[in-house]
Design an enzyme around this catalytic site. Sequence first.
Site, PDB file in Angstrom:
ATOM      1  N   HIS A  72       0.738  -1.153  -0.008  1.00  0.00           N
ATOM      2  CA  HIS A  72       0.138   0.137   0.043  1.00  0.00           C
ATOM      3  C   HIS A  72       0.784   1.435   0.152  1.00  0.00           C
ATOM      4  O   HIS A  72       0.339   2.274  -0.441  1.00  0.00           O
ATOM      5  CB  HIS A  72      -0.965  -0.093   1.207  1.00  0.00           C
ATOM      6  CG  HIS A  72      -2.178  -0.964   0.903  1.00  0.00           C
ATOM      7  ND1 HIS A  72      -2.017  -2.464   1.375  1.00  0.00           N
ATOM      8  CD2 HIS A  72      -3.141  -0.753   0.217  1.00  0.00           C
ATOM      9  CE1 HIS A  72      -3.150  -2.958   1.109  1.00  0.00           C
ATOM     10  NE2 HIS A  72      -3.800  -2.155   0.210  1.00  0.00           N
TER      11      HIS A  72
ATOM     12  N   ASP B  51      -4.576  -7.859  -4.788  1.00  0.00           N
ATOM     13  CA  ASP B  51      -4.798  -8.947  -4.012  1.00  0.00           C
ATOM     14  C   ASP B  51      -5.027 -10.228  -4.780  1.00  0.00           C
ATOM     15  O   ASP B  51      -4.592 -11.249  -4.468  1.00  0.00           O
ATOM     16  CB  ASP B  51      -6.140  -8.565  -2.880  1.00  0.00           C
ATOM     17  CG  ASP B  51      -5.599  -7.777  -1.941  1.00  0.00           C
ATOM     18  OD1 ASP B  51      -4.400  -7.966  -1.323  1.00  0.00           O
ATOM     19  OD2 ASP B  51      -6.392  -7.198  -1.227  1.00  0.00           O
TER      20      ASP B  51
ATOM     21  N   CYS C 180      -9.522  -2.235 -10.704  1.00  0.00           N
ATOM     22  CA  CYS C 180      -9.165  -1.099 -10.061  1.00  0.00           C
ATOM     23  C   CYS C 180      -7.699  -1.494  -9.261  1.00  0.00           C
ATOM     24  O   CYS C 180      -7.275  -0.415  -8.446  1.00  0.00           O
ATOM     25  CB  CYS C 180     -10.146  -0.646  -9.030  1.00  0.00           C
ATOM     26  SG  CYS C 180     -10.502  -1.862  -7.666  1.00  0.00           S
TER      27      CYS C 180
ATOM     28  N   GLU D 106     -11.023 -10.409  -5.558  1.00  0.00           N
ATOM     29  CA  GLU D 106      -9.490 -10.300  -5.277  1.00  0.00           C
ATOM     30  C   GLU D 106      -9.045 -11.694  -4.814  1.00  0.00           C
ATOM     31  O   GLU D 106      -7.667 -11.841  -4.614  1.00  0.00           O
ATOM     32  CB  GLU D 106      -9.389  -9.426  -3.963  1.00  0.00           C
ATOM     33  CG  GLU D 106      -9.791  -8.025  -3.969  1.00  0.00           C
ATOM     34  CD  GLU D 106      -9.992  -7.142  -2.923  1.00  0.00           C
ATOM     35  OE1 GLU D 106      -9.153  -6.521  -2.729  1.00  0.00           O
ATOM     36  OE2 GLU D 106     -10.845  -7.268  -2.204  1.00  0.00           O
TER      37      GLU D 106
END
Length: 576
Positions: free
Chosen positions: A195, A461, A508, A437
Amino acid sequence: MSITLRGIGCAGGIAIGHVHLVSETTVDVVHLVLPEEDIPAELARFDAAIRETRKQLEMLWGSIPDNAPAELGSFLSLHIMILNDAALSRDPRQLIEEQHCNAEWALMQQLEILLAQFDEIEEDYLRERRADVIQVADRVLKVLAGHPVSHAHGQLATDRDTILVAHDLSPADMVQYKDIEFAAFVTDAGGATSHTAILARSLGIPAVVAMHNARELMKEGELVVVDGSAGTVIIEPDADELAHYQKLLQQWQRQQKQLAGTKSAEAITACGVPIELQGNIELPQDVPDMQDFGARSVGLFRSEFLFLASEELPTEDEQFEAYREVAVALNGQPVTIRTLDIGTDKLPKWFERSGGLNPAMGLCGVRLSLAQPHLFQTQLRALLRASAFGCIQIMFPLLSSVAQVRQCLQHVTLAKQSLRDEGIAFDEQVKMGGMVEIPAAALNVAGFLGLLDFVSVGTNDLVQYTLGVDRGDDSVAHLYNPAHPAVLQLLSHTIRTANALGKPVSVCGEMAGDPRFTRLLLGFGLRRFSMHPASLLAVKQVVRQSSLAELTAQTDAILACTDEEQVTPLLEQLNA
Ligand SMILES: C=C(OP(=O)(O)O)C(=O)O
C-alpha cells in the site's frame, strides 16, 4: 566513487536530490519544525514519554519471575540507568527548545551524538552497550508514537529536492506525506504493490522499495540519483553519471509535459470505442487532483484511509461528511466507495489486531465488517445518507463466498430500514458491488453477480492470493507476477463472464494503471479501468493508439500460455 544499489522500482521517473534519513531505529522518525507556542507542550510530551518508559521498565523489572536468568535483571536495571542518564532524559529537551523540533527528532539527534562517541570506544564490553542505548531510545520512541505530536501545526522539514529514505513507510505515514514536497522516496522494505508503493505512485514521484540496507549506506544530505523505473539508487554519482541522469530527467519531464497536453482528449480507442478511465482516491481532498488529470468519476475510494488518518474511530457524521464531500464534488458522476478494508498492513491507531499467523488470511476486509456489525452499520448508514447528495455506489472488499454477499446485503437492508424509520433521505437505488480479489470470487463471479450490480477486480490482492505471495514482502517479490498465466486466466474469466451477463466490470488494482497491461486488458474485453490519477494520461495514450480488432489474436495467444516465460515476449510484442 559512486555506489549503485538495486531494489524494486515501484513508481517510475528520475529524481536527483539529497538524502533525508527518516530514522535509525525500528520506529521511523520524521523531522517537524514546530511553532514557538507549541514548544512547552512538546517538552511536556517528551518528559511524559520518559516517565512512561521508566514506569514500563520498572514494572518489567519488578515482575521478573524467580526462575528467570539473572542476566535479565541486570539487563533491565542497565536500561533504567541509561534512561535516567541526562544524556537521554535531559539533553533532547535542549534541542527541542533550540531547534523547535519535535521530541522524536531531538531524541534521534541526541542518539546520533551518543552513538558517535561509542564508535571511539575500544573496550568490547562498553562498545556492546551501544545496542542497549539504541534499544532504550527505541522504547521511548514507541511511547512517543503512542502519543503522536499534532502534525496540524508542525511541518516536515523537506523541500523539492529531498529524497526520503526510510526503513519502511506505513500507509498512515504516506497519508501525512501527501501534503509535503519531496522528490522521491526509498525504503528498505516493501513490495511493488504494497500500500505504501501504491500511495507513492499516486504522488507521481519516483520510488524504489526493497533496498534492504539503504539507510545504512546513505548519509544525511548526500547527493543521490533515484531511477524509479530501473529500481536503482546511485549514491554520490560521478560527473558522467550525473550528466547522464540529468539528461534522462529532462527527457522524463518533457514526456510528462507531453502527456499533460492530452488531459482534455477523450479516452477513445483508435477504432472509436469509448473507454472509461476512473480515478482511485484515498481521501476526499484527492478529488481535485484526480479531476485535473481528466477523470470524472471514482472507481475506488479506499474508505479505510479516513480511518487511518484519524486518531479515533470516525463517527457516522464524520464519515457522512467525507462521503458527501466526494459525491458533491463529482457533480452526479459515480463514486464507488469501498467499505472498510483493514486488518493486514493498513492498521488504524484504534484497531487492535486479534492475532493470527497470516493476517491477510485472517479477520480483514469485509470479514471484519461482518464480525463487527456496529462498525459496519455505522459505515453503511453514513454511505446511504451521503447517497442523497450524488451518485454513490457501495463496494465490499475481499469477498470469498456468495453467503457473505447475502450477509452484506442484509446489513444494507437493515441500515436502510433504520434510516427510513428516522425519516432520513437516501437513494433507494444505490448500486452494490463486490471486489474480486480472491480466486474463489473470480471463478464463481457469476454467482456473485447473481446478487450484485457490478464487480471490480482488485488485481493487487488477486495476484497475492492466486500465487500465495505476500504483496508487501520483498523477500518473495520476485514471485509476485501479475502476468502469471493463472492470474491472466482468472482475470479474463471474470471480465468475460460479467460482460456476458451484461453487468459492469472494472479493474481497480495496479494493473489498471500500468500501461504495459492496457492493451491486454482491452483485448480481454475490459472497458472500465480505475487507477491512481497520476497514471491516467499514460494509460489514455495507449488506449487512443489501440485498435480493438487488432488486439484479439495477440491477447488470445497470451491467454493460451501455460508457462509464464512465454508471456513476457508476447506481451512485449503486443505493446510494440
Ligand atoms: C485495489 C486493490 O485493493 P488494495 O487497496 O488492497 O490495493 C487490489 O487489491 O487490487
